[in-house]
Enzyme design. Sequence first.
Site, PDB file in Angstrom:
ATOM      1  N   GLY A   1      38.522  15.101   7.579  1.00 14.77           N
ATOM      2  CA  GLY A   1      38.136  13.542   7.382  1.00 14.77           C
ATOM      3  C   GLY A   1      37.342  12.782   8.099  1.00 14.77           C
ATOM      4  O   GLY A   1      36.975  11.751   7.579  1.00 14.77           O
TER       5      GLY A   1
ATOM      6  N   GLY B   1      47.297   7.009  -4.470  1.00 11.14           N
ATOM      7  CA  GLY B   1      47.078   5.557  -3.874  1.00 11.14           C
ATOM      8  C   GLY B   1      45.577   5.187  -3.670  1.00 11.14           C
ATOM      9  O   GLY B   1      44.889   5.679  -4.723  1.00 11.14           O
ATOM     10  N   GLY B   2      45.284   4.168  -2.876  1.00  9.20           N
ATOM     11  CA  GLY B   2      44.032   3.824  -2.755  1.00  9.20           C
ATOM     12  C   GLY B   2      42.973   4.790  -2.588  1.00  9.20           C
ATOM     13  O   GLY B   2      41.699   4.468  -3.148  1.00  9.20           O
ATOM     14  N   ALA B   3      43.101   5.489  -1.861  1.00 13.25           N
ATOM     15  CA  ALA B   3      42.084   6.580  -1.197  1.00 13.25           C
ATOM     16  C   ALA B   3      41.709   7.546  -2.485  1.00 13.25           C
ATOM     17  O   ALA B   3      41.057   7.890  -2.902  1.00 13.25           O
ATOM     18  CB  ALA B   3      42.750   7.433  -0.408  1.00 13.25           C
TER      19      ALA B   3
ATOM     20  N   ASP C   1      33.869   3.927   0.317  1.00 12.24           N
ATOM     21  CA  ASP C   1      34.382   4.967   0.381  1.00 12.24           C
ATOM     22  C   ASP C   1      33.897   6.063  -0.805  1.00 12.24           C
ATOM     23  O   ASP C   1      33.795   7.350  -0.407  1.00 12.24           O
ATOM     24  CB  ASP C   1      35.970   4.974  -0.108  1.00 12.24           C
ATOM     25  CG  ASP C   1      36.739   4.148   1.271  1.00 12.24           C
ATOM     26  OD1 ASP C   1      36.401   4.491   2.364  1.00 12.24           O
ATOM     27  OD2 ASP C   1      37.757   3.509   0.962  1.00 12.24           O
TER      28      ASP C   1
ATOM     29  N   LYS D   1      42.971  -3.311   0.999  1.00 10.41           N
ATOM     30  CA  LYS D   1      41.815  -3.000   0.203  1.00 10.41           C
ATOM     31  C   LYS D   1      41.980  -3.585  -1.246  1.00 10.41           C
ATOM     32  O   LYS D   1      40.857  -3.946  -1.893  1.00 10.41           O
ATOM     33  CB  LYS D   1      41.665  -1.484   0.002  1.00 10.41           C
ATOM     34  CG  LYS D   1      41.289  -0.964   1.238  1.00 10.41           C
ATOM     35  CD  LYS D   1      41.085   0.749   1.164  1.00 10.41           C
ATOM     36  CE  LYS D   1      40.580   1.468   2.324  1.00 10.41           C
ATOM     37  NZ  LYS D   1      40.056   2.847   2.120  1.00 10.41           N
TER      38      LYS D   1
ATOM     39  N   GLY E   1      47.596  12.979  -4.677  1.00 11.66           N
ATOM     40  CA  GLY E   1      47.952  11.577  -4.349  1.00 11.66           C
ATOM     41  C   GLY E   1      47.321  10.605  -5.406  1.00 11.66           C
ATOM     42  O   GLY E   1      46.552  10.722  -6.436  1.00 11.66           O
TER      43      GLY E   1
ATOM     44  N   LYS F   1      39.242   4.669  14.169  1.00 15.51           N
ATOM     45  CA  LYS F   1      37.871   5.074  14.979  1.00 15.51           C
ATOM     46  C   LYS F   1      36.599   4.254  14.502  1.00 15.51           C
ATOM     47  O   LYS F   1      35.616   4.794  15.201  1.00 15.51           O
ATOM     48  CB  LYS F   1      37.717   6.435  14.609  1.00 15.51           C
ATOM     49  CG  LYS F   1      39.012   7.308  15.044  1.00 15.51           C
ATOM     50  CD  LYS F   1      38.841   8.802  14.509  1.00 15.51           C
ATOM     51  CE  LYS F   1      40.013   9.475  14.901  1.00 15.51           C
ATOM     52  NZ  LYS F   1      39.982   9.739  16.477  1.00 15.51           N
ATOM     53  N   SER F   2      36.704   3.443  13.964  1.00 15.26           N
ATOM     54  CA  SER F   2      35.487   2.638  13.355  1.00 15.26           C
ATOM     55  C   SER F   2      34.601   2.294  14.463  1.00 15.26           C
ATOM     56  O   SER F   2      33.661   2.210  14.481  1.00 15.26           O
ATOM     57  CB  SER F   2      35.802   1.529  12.173  1.00 15.26           C
ATOM     58  OG  SER F   2      36.336   2.466  11.102  1.00 15.26           O
TER      59      SER F   2
ATOM     60  N   ASN G   1      36.572  -1.855   0.807  1.00 14.94           N
ATOM     61  CA  ASN G   1      36.758  -1.620   1.850  1.00 14.94           C
ATOM     62  C   ASN G   1      35.427  -1.867   2.727  1.00 14.94           C
ATOM     63  O   ASN G   1      35.808  -1.582   4.119  1.00 14.94           O
ATOM     64  CB  ASN G   1      36.700   0.186   2.130  1.00 14.94           C
ATOM     65  CG  ASN G   1      35.389   0.821   2.012  1.00 14.94           C
ATOM     66  OD1 ASN G   1      34.540   0.412   1.175  1.00 14.94           O
ATOM     67  ND2 ASN G   1      35.179   1.645   2.709  1.00 14.94           N
TER      68      ASN G   1
END
Length: 279
Positions: A244, A132-134, A105, A68, A130, A17-18, A89
């Site tokens: 989000g 991961g990267g996020a 982020d 990333k 989680g 959506k960027s 990012n």
Amino acid sequence: MTLPYAEVIGDPIAQSKSPIIHKHWLKALGLEGDYRHAHVTAEALPAYIAARRQDENWRGCNVTMPHKQAVMPLLDALDPLAERVGAVNTVVRGADGTLTGYNTDVPGFMEPLADFVTTLDQPCRALVLGNGGAARAVVAALAEAGPAITLAARDPAKAKALVDALAPAGDHGVSDLATFAQPAEGGYHLLINASPLGMVGNPPLTFDLSHLAPGAVVYDIITAPLKTPLLHAAEASGFTTVDGLSMLIGQAASAFERFFGAPPPRQDGDAALRALLTA
């Protein structure tokens, strides 16, 4: 005349959506420029970076999965926050062709939470799902903000390594994600789903809301679907929710100013932009 432009890269990338966000802001400000998306595979990443480095019209790019971390050694410099998080990012091209990596982020994630974390009348306990990267960006942000963090993942050993690296001080811990599928006496003031569970094309997230304290905030950084089953359940139980788009728009705002030299217009809680993104 070729316009200055930025873009978002990833594999896959068509769902991003960027471009909607940045094009909206460029139009609103009357700036000459463009924002695109580029499908870049892991194998093609070095060649992509080398080519864009030579393009004087390229202002930089946002970086999504799975690049990333892979993009970091291809850059000339890292902002201290990106270096600490271990993920980039946003890449910005300088006038001399040098490339600097940032992590937007972290401020993007914290933007809707700043008041909540600082105004609680008791120490905040945050549960992050989680590893991961996020989750790296989320843990780094919360470590600075002050809550006691529990990182829950399917591999607690990896979760511990992440917490030890990004939040070595403070009353933090890890847990097995499966623990939170079962009922328990609540105590967490903040829940963040930083895993892909519940995202389109991924397994569902099983979480029992009894782990939350009254008045807790539930924050799901997933954008597809925007209203995840977790957020639906949290709203039905009377909890405050954050979707989000909040993090997506917040991180994009920091990147936009670095690309185009002006802060984006963000009136009325980004209402017009949210309408575009959810149309």
